[in-house]
Design an enzyme around this catalytic site. Structure first.
Site, mmCIF file in Angstrom:
data_model
loop_
_atom_site.group_PDB
_atom_site.id
_atom_site.type_symbol
_atom_site.label_atom_id
_atom_site.label_comp_id
_atom_site.label_asym_id
_atom_site.label_seq_id
_atom_site.Cartn_x
_atom_site.Cartn_y
_atom_site.Cartn_z
ATOM 1 C CG ASP A 20 -0.240 -1.634 4.742
ATOM 2 O OD1 ASP A 20 0.153 -2.723 5.168
ATOM 3 O OD2 ASP A 20 0.422 -0.907 3.979
ATOM 4 C CD GLU A 279 -1.796 -9.119 2.455
ATOM 5 O OE1 GLU A 279 -2.505 -9.448 3.396
ATOM 6 O OE2 GLU A 279 -0.605 -8.795 2.617
HETATM 7 O O1 TRH Z 1 -1.858 -0.928 -3.137
HETATM 8 P P1 TRH Z 1 -1.085 -2.181 -3.036
HETATM 9 O O2 TRH Z 1 0.125 -2.231 -3.832
HETATM 10 O O3 TRH Z 1 -0.752 -2.443 -1.513
HETATM 11 C C1 TRH Z 1 0.498 -2.970 -1.110
HETATM 12 C C2 TRH Z 1 0.375 -4.436 -0.771
HETATM 13 O O4 TRH Z 1 -0.695 -4.765 0.066
HETATM 14 C C3 TRH Z 1 1.654 -4.924 -0.155
HETATM 15 O O5 TRH Z 1 1.516 -6.274 0.242
HETATM 16 C C4 TRH Z 1 1.975 -4.036 1.034
HETATM 17 O O6 TRH Z 1 3.090 -4.478 1.647
HETATM 18 C C5 TRH Z 1 2.147 -2.632 0.537
HETATM 19 O O7 TRH Z 1 0.924 -2.182 -0.024
HETATM 20 C C6 TRH Z 1 2.554 -1.663 1.621
HETATM 21 O O8 TRH Z 1 -1.977 -3.436 -3.500
HETATM 22 P P2 TRH Z 1 -3.250 -4.122 -2.858
HETATM 23 O O9 TRH Z 1 -2.854 -4.848 -1.629
HETATM 24 O O10 TRH Z 1 -3.863 -4.908 -3.900
HETATM 25 O O11 TRH Z 1 -4.219 -2.941 -2.437
HETATM 26 C C7 TRH Z 1 -4.943 -2.216 -3.383
HETATM 27 C C8 TRH Z 1 -6.329 -1.933 -2.853
HETATM 28 O O12 TRH Z 1 -6.968 -0.977 -3.668
HETATM 29 C C9 TRH Z 1 -7.220 -3.160 -2.848
HETATM 30 O O13 TRH Z 1 -8.036 -3.112 -1.680
HETATM 31 C C10 TRH Z 1 -8.076 -2.978 -4.086
HETATM 32 C C11 TRH Z 1 -8.242 -1.493 -4.092
HETATM 33 N N1 TRH Z 1 -8.554 -0.874 -5.375
HETATM 34 C C12 TRH Z 1 -9.721 -0.143 -5.480
HETATM 35 O O14 TRH Z 1 -10.507 -0.069 -4.531
HETATM 36 N N2 TRH Z 1 -9.993 0.502 -6.655
HETATM 37 C C13 TRH Z 1 -9.174 0.434 -7.725
HETATM 38 O O15 TRH Z 1 -9.471 1.045 -8.786
HETATM 39 C C14 TRH Z 1 -7.987 -0.343 -7.613
HETATM 40 C C15 TRH Z 1 -7.059 -0.470 -8.790
HETATM 41 C C16 TRH Z 1 -7.706 -0.975 -6.421
#
Ligand code: TRH
Length: 382
Positions: A20, A279
């Site tokens: 989010d 996402e």
């Molecule tokens: O963290 P998430 O599992 O977020 C989830 C989903 O968005 C889901 O749809 C939602 O309903 C739920 O939260 C509440 O996965 P997502 O969306 O990939 O977000 C991870 C973020 O972290 C993304 O912006 C990439 C970032 N990231 C980094 O900046 N550094 C890292 O080392 C990693 C692994 C990720």
């Protein structure tokens, strides 16, 4: 054309994980940097936000960071003696404070009010994209804005220069060397394949790592610290932490700290196969243009499986049935080692297909472009 939209409020609540705030922060930065808007981002959890933006001071109720006004808010004690901006974006139905809604209703004209929805390739999202819903008591209409893989929807978040930055990185061996070196992982440069692993808890991980350890080809698996580490540790039969590496047969697993968003993009670009989740990392993996496996966010009553099939539907022109099988096996947490042993053999076919999918999506207008056009139209109509 000069846009009538000069400023925007974005409200975000952090439910769990980083998706989010990841999406809202990206949106805020793009609207500020690429459209010159004044952006105020309201966030209810600065500690989670600080994982993505380490320069943030988690003790401050208000601060300017990356030219964006960051405000802490909580639903229970929101005090708004604040004038809402031209556009108000409610991230993922987080529900605006009543006092802010009242302030919006008192403005002439009222702000354009959007609910930025979760990404889904399901066809109903195209029917609902852009629809308005009148507030029951106030003279306000909220519009649903759906991100989309389909050009009829709300587009995907992509920075204007992202694909160029990716290509520059991929054409620059020194930049790649510097990147792996900065993570103390130069070993990644001398293996046959590099994988990044970002997922929720997933029983398939041990089977995957066993399969990779038994291959002829060598493999480096980079695991940013997070929930999937529990499964990696089960396979390793030890507790690995950030900075640790473990080699078993042909596979080396390296646990990384949680990376900055820029470093995480580079990791996706530098790897041959990316396991992503939720996402935002899914979208980033599309922009990396490398074969990917998606650990979709699990929902009640298996609703995520419809979402998964819808995404497989839109990507089917670019994904072999074999890769689709691997994708389904990843979500169903298959422990079939023989199946995971096919991952690397499927790679050479999957690679150009995912590149084409990325190019196809990259030709579509971005979410910010569509959002700005939508808001300008609604603003003029008010
Ligand atoms: O963290 P998430 O599992 O977020 C989830 C989903 O968005 C889901 O749809 C939602 O309903 C739920 O939260 C509440 O996965 P997502 O969306 O990939 O977000 C991870 C973020 O972290 C993304 O912006 C990439 C970032 N990231 C980094 O900046 N550094 C890292 O080392 C990693 C692994 C990720």
């Amino acid at each position: 054309m000069i846009s009538p939209i000069k400023n925007v409020d974005i409200f975000c609540t952090v439910i769990d994980n980083f998706g989010d705030i990841g999406v809202c922060w990206r949106l805020a930065q793009q609207l500020q940097a690429e459209y010159g808007l004044t952006v105020r981002l309201w966030v209810d959890d600065l500690a989670s936000f600080a994982k993505l933006e380490p320069t943030l001071n988690t003790q401050l109720a208000q601060q300017v960071c990356q030219k964006i006004d960051i405000c802490y808010w909580s639903k229970s004690d929101f005090v708004a003696s604040i004038q809402p901006y031209d556009v108000v974006i409610e991230g993922f139905g987080c529900r605006l404070p009543d006092s802010f809604l009242q302030a919006m209703a008192q403005q002439t004209p009222p702000p354009v009010w959007l609910n930025l929805e979760y990404l889904s390739a399901e066809s109903w999202t195209l029917d609902c994209h852009g629809l308005g819903s009148a507030h029951p008591n106030l003279p306000l209409t909220q519009y649903f804005f759906f991100p989309s893989f389909d050009s009829r929807g709300g587009g995907l978040l992509r920075e204007q220069n992202l694909l160029q930055q990716r290509d520059d990185f991929l054409q620059n061996p020194q930049a790649q060397h510097n990147f792996w070196h900065s993570l103390n992982c130069t070993q990644a440069l001398s293996v046959d394949y590099r994988l990044s692993l970002f997922a929720y808890e997933n029983q398939a991980v041990a089977a995957l790592l066993i399969a990779l350890s038994q291959q002829q080809k060598t493999c480096f698996v980079a695991v940013p610290q997070g929930r999937v580490l529990a499964n990696v540790n089960t396979w390793a039969n030890t507790i690995l932490k950030a900075g640790d590496k473990l080699t078993v047969g042909a596979v080396t697993v390296a646990v990384l700290p949680f990376l900055s968003p820029t470093q995480y993009d580079q990791l996706l670009w530098a790897c041959d196969i990316n396991m992503v989740r939720g996402e935002d990392s899914l979208i980033r993996a599309h922009w990396a243009g490398k074969p990917l496996l998606w650990h979709i966010y699990p929902q009640e009553e298996q609703a995520h499986l419809d979402k998964l099939e819808a995404w497989l539907g839109v990507s089917s022109n670019f994904m072999s049935p074999e890769w689709q099988n691997l994708q389904r096996a990843w979500v169903s947490e298959s422990t079939n080692v023989a199946l995971w042993a096919t991952l690397l053999t499927q790679f050479s076919q999957a690679k150009p297909q995912h590149t084409l999918f990325s190019e196809f999506l990259g030709q579509q207008e971005t979410l910010c472009h569509k959002l700005m056009a939508f808001c300008a139209k609604k603003h003029d109509a008010i």
